[in-house]
Design a protein around this motif. Structure first.
Motif, PDB file in Angstrom:
ATOM      1  N   ASP A   1      26.515 -10.013 -14.483  1.00 20.42           N
ATOM      2  CA  ASP A   1      27.848  -9.709 -14.073  1.00 20.42           C
ATOM      3  C   ASP A   1      28.708  -9.611 -15.683  1.00 20.42           C
ATOM      4  O   ASP A   1      30.021 -10.283 -15.446  1.00 20.42           O
ATOM      5  CB  ASP A   1      28.761 -10.679 -13.183  1.00 20.42           C
ATOM      6  N   GLU A   2      28.318  -9.143 -16.400  1.00 16.90           N
ATOM      7  CA  GLU A   2      28.725  -9.038 -17.759  1.00 16.90           C
ATOM      8  C   GLU A   2      28.390  -7.549 -18.479  1.00 16.90           C
ATOM      9  O   GLU A   2      27.506  -7.278 -18.026  1.00 16.90           O
ATOM     10  CB  GLU A   2      28.113 -10.267 -18.745  1.00 16.90           C
ATOM     11  N   GLY A   3      29.187  -7.499 -19.518  1.00 20.07           N
ATOM     12  CA  GLY A   3      29.025  -6.228 -20.209  1.00 20.07           C
ATOM     13  C   GLY A   3      29.615  -6.373 -21.615  1.00 20.07           C
ATOM     14  O   GLY A   3      30.202  -7.056 -21.891  1.00 20.07           O
ATOM     15  N   LEU A   4      29.341  -4.894 -22.286  1.00 25.10           N
ATOM     16  CA  LEU A   4      29.945  -4.922 -23.564  1.00 25.10           C
ATOM     17  C   LEU A   4      30.263  -3.407 -23.750  1.00 25.10           C
ATOM     18  O   LEU A   4      29.620  -2.708 -23.392  1.00 25.10           O
ATOM     19  CB  LEU A   4      28.616  -5.229 -24.786  1.00 25.10           C
ATOM     20  N   SER A   5      31.172  -3.329 -24.629  1.00 21.49           N
ATOM     21  CA  SER A   5      31.792  -1.954 -24.905  1.00 21.49           C
ATOM     22  C   SER A   5      31.129  -1.639 -26.443  1.00 21.49           C
ATOM     23  O   SER A   5      31.065  -2.560 -27.097  1.00 21.49           O
ATOM     24  CB  SER A   5      33.316  -2.023 -24.854  1.00 21.49           C
ATOM     25  N   VAL A   6      31.092  -0.232 -26.720  1.00 22.06           N
ATOM     26  CA  VAL A   6      30.631  -0.171 -28.022  1.00 22.06           C
ATOM     27  C   VAL A   6      31.851  -0.607 -29.011  1.00 22.06           C
ATOM     28  O   VAL A   6      31.406  -1.162 -30.088  1.00 22.06           O
ATOM     29  CB  VAL A   6      30.629   1.427 -28.057  1.00 22.06           C
ATOM     30  N   PRO A   7      33.162  -0.457 -28.713  1.00 19.66           N
ATOM     31  CA  PRO A   7      34.171  -1.074 -29.754  1.00 19.66           C
ATOM     32  C   PRO A   7      33.993  -2.412 -29.821  1.00 19.66           C
ATOM     33  O   PRO A   7      34.038  -2.948 -30.800  1.00 19.66           O
ATOM     34  CB  PRO A   7      35.529  -0.607 -29.280  1.00 19.66           C
ATOM     35  N   GLY A   8      33.560  -3.192 -28.834  1.00 23.25           N
ATOM     36  CA  GLY A   8      33.331  -4.595 -28.934  1.00 23.25           C
ATOM     37  C   GLY A   8      32.026  -4.931 -29.582  1.00 23.25           C
ATOM     38  O   GLY A   8      32.085  -6.001 -30.454  1.00 23.25           O
ATOM     39  N   LEU A   9      30.965  -4.289 -29.667  1.00 21.15           N
ATOM     40  CA  LEU A   9      29.984  -4.312 -30.427  1.00 21.15           C
ATOM     41  C   LEU A   9      30.141  -4.362 -32.037  1.00 21.15           C
ATOM     42  O   LEU A   9      29.683  -4.954 -32.901  1.00 21.15           O
ATOM     43  CB  LEU A   9      28.924  -3.268 -30.151  1.00 21.15           C
ATOM     44  N   PHE A  10      31.270  -3.489 -32.357  1.00 18.53           N
ATOM     45  CA  PHE A  10      31.849  -3.431 -34.040  1.00 18.53           C
ATOM     46  C   PHE A  10      32.785  -4.351 -34.086  1.00 18.53           C
ATOM     47  O   PHE A  10      33.449  -4.439 -35.208  1.00 18.53           O
ATOM     48  CB  PHE A  10      32.397  -2.141 -33.836  1.00 18.53           C
ATOM     49  N   GLY A  11      33.158  -5.304 -33.091  1.00 19.73           N
ATOM     50  CA  GLY A  11      34.195  -6.284 -33.214  1.00 19.73           C
ATOM     51  C   GLY A  11      35.688  -5.679 -33.226  1.00 19.73           C
ATOM     52  O   GLY A  11      36.579  -6.200 -33.824  1.00 19.73           O
ATOM     53  N   LEU A  12      35.708  -4.619 -32.635  1.00 17.93           N
ATOM     54  CA  LEU A  12      37.161  -3.840 -32.641  1.00 17.93           C
ATOM     55  C   LEU A  12      37.684  -4.141 -30.999  1.00 17.93           C
ATOM     56  O   LEU A  12      37.098  -4.723 -30.354  1.00 17.93           O
ATOM     57  CB  LEU A  12      37.112  -2.422 -32.542  1.00 17.93           C
ATOM     58  N   PRO A  13      38.953  -4.196 -31.126  1.00 19.46           N
ATOM     59  CA  PRO A  13      39.706  -4.415 -29.730  1.00 19.46           C
ATOM     60  C   PRO A  13      39.255  -3.314 -28.806  1.00 19.46           C
ATOM     61  O   PRO A  13      38.945  -2.191 -28.893  1.00 19.46           O
ATOM     62  CB  PRO A  13      41.218  -4.088 -29.968  1.00 19.46           C
ATOM     63  N   GLU A  14      39.124  -3.644 -27.536  1.00 18.90           N
ATOM     64  CA  GLU A  14      38.631  -2.895 -26.398  1.00 18.90           C
ATOM     65  C   GLU A  14      39.546  -1.603 -26.179  1.00 18.90           C
ATOM     66  O   GLU A  14      39.227  -0.409 -25.834  1.00 18.90           O
ATOM     67  CB  GLU A  14      38.629  -3.640 -25.095  1.00 18.90           C
ATOM     68  N   ASN A  15      41.025  -1.801 -26.417  1.00 16.70           N
ATOM     69  CA  ASN A  15      41.745  -0.633 -26.081  1.00 16.70           C
ATOM     70  C   ASN A  15      42.587  -0.283 -27.176  1.00 16.70           C
ATOM     71  O   ASN A  15      43.868  -0.908 -27.096  1.00 16.70           O
ATOM     72  CB  ASN A  15      42.567  -0.817 -24.629  1.00 16.70           C
ATOM     73  N   PRO A  16      42.121   0.070 -28.185  1.00 12.09           N
ATOM     74  CA  PRO A  16      42.991   0.261 -29.427  1.00 12.09           C
ATOM     75  C   PRO A  16      44.208   1.104 -29.096  1.00 12.09           C
ATOM     76  O   PRO A  16      43.909   2.164 -28.524  1.00 12.09           O
ATOM     77  CB  PRO A  16      42.157   0.827 -30.463  1.00 12.09           C
ATOM     78  N   PRO A  17      45.404   0.910 -29.790  1.00 16.55           N
ATOM     79  CA  PRO A  17      46.623   1.912 -29.399  1.00 16.55           C
ATOM     80  C   PRO A  17      46.036   3.169 -30.123  1.00 16.55           C
ATOM     81  O   PRO A  17      45.389   3.347 -30.994  1.00 16.55           O
ATOM     82  CB  PRO A  17      47.776   1.256 -30.244  1.00 16.55           C
ATOM     83  N   ARG A  18      46.404   4.445 -29.256  1.00 16.40           N
ATOM     84  CA  ARG A  18      46.197   5.692 -29.612  1.00 16.40           C
ATOM     85  C   ARG A  18      47.075   6.174 -30.769  1.00 16.40           C
ATOM     86  O   ARG A  18      48.175   6.107 -30.639  1.00 16.40           O
ATOM     87  CB  ARG A  18      46.295   6.827 -28.259  1.00 16.40           C
ATOM     88  N   PRO A  19      46.501   6.796 -31.747  1.00 13.87           N
ATOM     89  CA  PRO A  19      47.550   7.351 -32.759  1.00 13.87           C
ATOM     90  C   PRO A  19      48.345   8.440 -32.001  1.00 13.87           C
ATOM     91  O   PRO A  19      48.010   9.450 -31.289  1.00 13.87           O
ATOM     92  CB  PRO A  19      46.410   7.948 -33.598  1.00 13.87           C
ATOM     93  N   ARG A  20      49.580   8.346 -32.664  1.00 15.71           N
ATOM     94  CA  ARG A  20      50.307   9.499 -31.935  1.00 15.71           C
ATOM     95  C   ARG A  20      50.661  10.523 -32.929  1.00 15.71           C
ATOM     96  O   ARG A  20      50.697  10.201 -34.046  1.00 15.71           O
ATOM     97  CB  ARG A  20      52.032   8.961 -31.541  1.00 15.71           C
ATOM     98  N   ARG A  21      50.630  11.777 -32.599  1.00 15.06           N
ATOM     99  CA  ARG A  21      50.863  12.856 -33.421  1.00 15.06           C
ATOM    100  C   ARG A  21      52.316  13.487 -32.825  1.00 15.06           C
ATOM    101  O   ARG A  21      52.743  13.153 -31.957  1.00 15.06           O
ATOM    102  CB  ARG A  21      49.829  13.748 -33.217  1.00 15.06           C
ATOM    103  N   ASP A  22      52.553  14.492 -33.718  1.00 13.84           N
ATOM    104  CA  ASP A  22      53.944  15.280 -33.350  1.00 13.84           C
ATOM    105  C   ASP A  22      53.761  16.227 -32.188  1.00 13.84           C
ATOM    106  O   ASP A  22      54.513  16.580 -31.570  1.00 13.84           O
ATOM    107  CB  ASP A  22      54.426  16.054 -34.559  1.00 13.84           C
ATOM    108  N   SER A  23      52.274  16.761 -31.949  1.00  7.64           N
ATOM    109  CA  SER A  23      52.153  17.694 -31.000  1.00  7.64           C
ATOM    110  C   SER A  23      50.877  17.457 -30.559  1.00  7.64           C
ATOM    111  O   SER A  23      50.036  17.195 -31.040  1.00  7.64           O
ATOM    112  CB  SER A  23      52.661  19.061 -31.554  1.00  7.64           C
ATOM    113  N   TYR A  24      50.882  18.044 -29.088  1.00 11.81           N
ATOM    114  CA  TYR A  24      49.527  18.098 -28.436  1.00 11.81           C
ATOM    115  C   TYR A  24      49.302  19.386 -27.601  1.00 11.81           C
ATOM    116  O   TYR A  24      50.248  19.822 -27.263  1.00 11.81           O
ATOM    117  CB  TYR A  24      49.493  16.845 -27.243  1.00 11.81           C
ATOM    118  N   LEU A  25      48.022  19.813 -27.460  1.00  7.69           N
ATOM    119  CA  LEU A  25      47.821  21.068 -26.806  1.00  7.69           C
ATOM    120  C   LEU A  25      47.357  20.597 -25.573  1.00  7.69           C
ATOM    121  O   LEU A  25      46.250  19.768 -25.272  1.00  7.69           O
ATOM    122  CB  LEU A  25      46.747  21.712 -27.748  1.00  7.69           C
TER     123      LEU A  25
END
Length: 142
Positions: free
Chosen positions: A52-76
Motif C-alpha cells: 500500500d505504498e508507491g512512488l512517482s517519477v518526480p518523487g524519485l528525483f526529489g521533486l514536488p508531486e504536483n509542480p505548478p504548471r507554467p503559464r503561457r500567454d496562449s494555448y491551442l
C-alpha cells in the motif's frame, strides 16, 4: 532491484538508482513483495499493492508531486468530430474532452484549462485560447 537499490529505467533512456535504505518501507519488504508492483498512469509512478505504498517519477528525483504548471500567454485547443461527438484536445496537457456539441466542447475545454492552470476564468486572466476546428467533412473522409 538488486537488493541494495531500486533501479528505474525511464522512457527517454535515463536510469535512476535509489538506495533501498532511503525507502524504509520498501527495504523492509520481502523480495516477493518488492517484485509485486504496477506501473501507474503510463509510467508516471510505481505502486506496490501489498505494501500500500508507491512512488512517482518526480518523487524519485526529489521533486514536488504536483509542480505548478507554467503559464503561457496562449494555448491551442484542437476540435474534431469522431462521428458521434466532438472531442476537444488540449494539446499541451494531453487531455481530451468529449461533448455532444462544439459549443459544449469549447466550454469544457476552457473549464479544464482553467482548472489545470489553477485559475477560474482563462480569458479574464489574459490567456488567449486558440481554437482549431477540424471540419466534420474532413473527419468523415479519413
Amino acid at each position: 532491484m538488486d537488493g541494495e537499490r531500486l533501479r528505474v529505467a525511464l522512457r527517454d533512456g535515463r536510469e535512476i538508482a535509489v538506495p533501498l535504505e532511503s525507502l524504509q518501507w520498501l527495504a523492509s519488504a520481502t523480495e516477493d513483495q518488492r517484485k509485486n508492483f504496477s506501473i501507474l498512469d503510463r509510467g508516471a509512478g510505481i505502486w506496490w499493492n501489498e505494501l500500500d505504498e508507491g512512488l512517482s517519477v518526480p518523487g524519485l528525483f526529489g521533486l514536488p508531486e504536483n509542480p505548478p504548471r507554467p503559464r503561457r500567454d496562449s494555448y491551442l485547443i484542437r476540435y474534431r468530430h469522431d462521428g458521434r461527438q466532438w472531442i476537444a484536445e488540449l494539446t499541451d496537457f494531453e487531455s481530451d474532452i468529449p461533448a455532444r456539441t462544439l459549443a459544449a466542447a469549447k466550454r469544457g475545454a476552457r473549464e479544464l484549462l482553467g482548472m489545470l492552470l489553477g485559475i477560474e476564468d482563462v480569458e479574464a486572466a489574459g490567456i488567449e485560447v486558440i481554437d482549431e476546428v477540424q471540419p466534420r467533412e474532413a473527419v468523415a473522409a479519413t
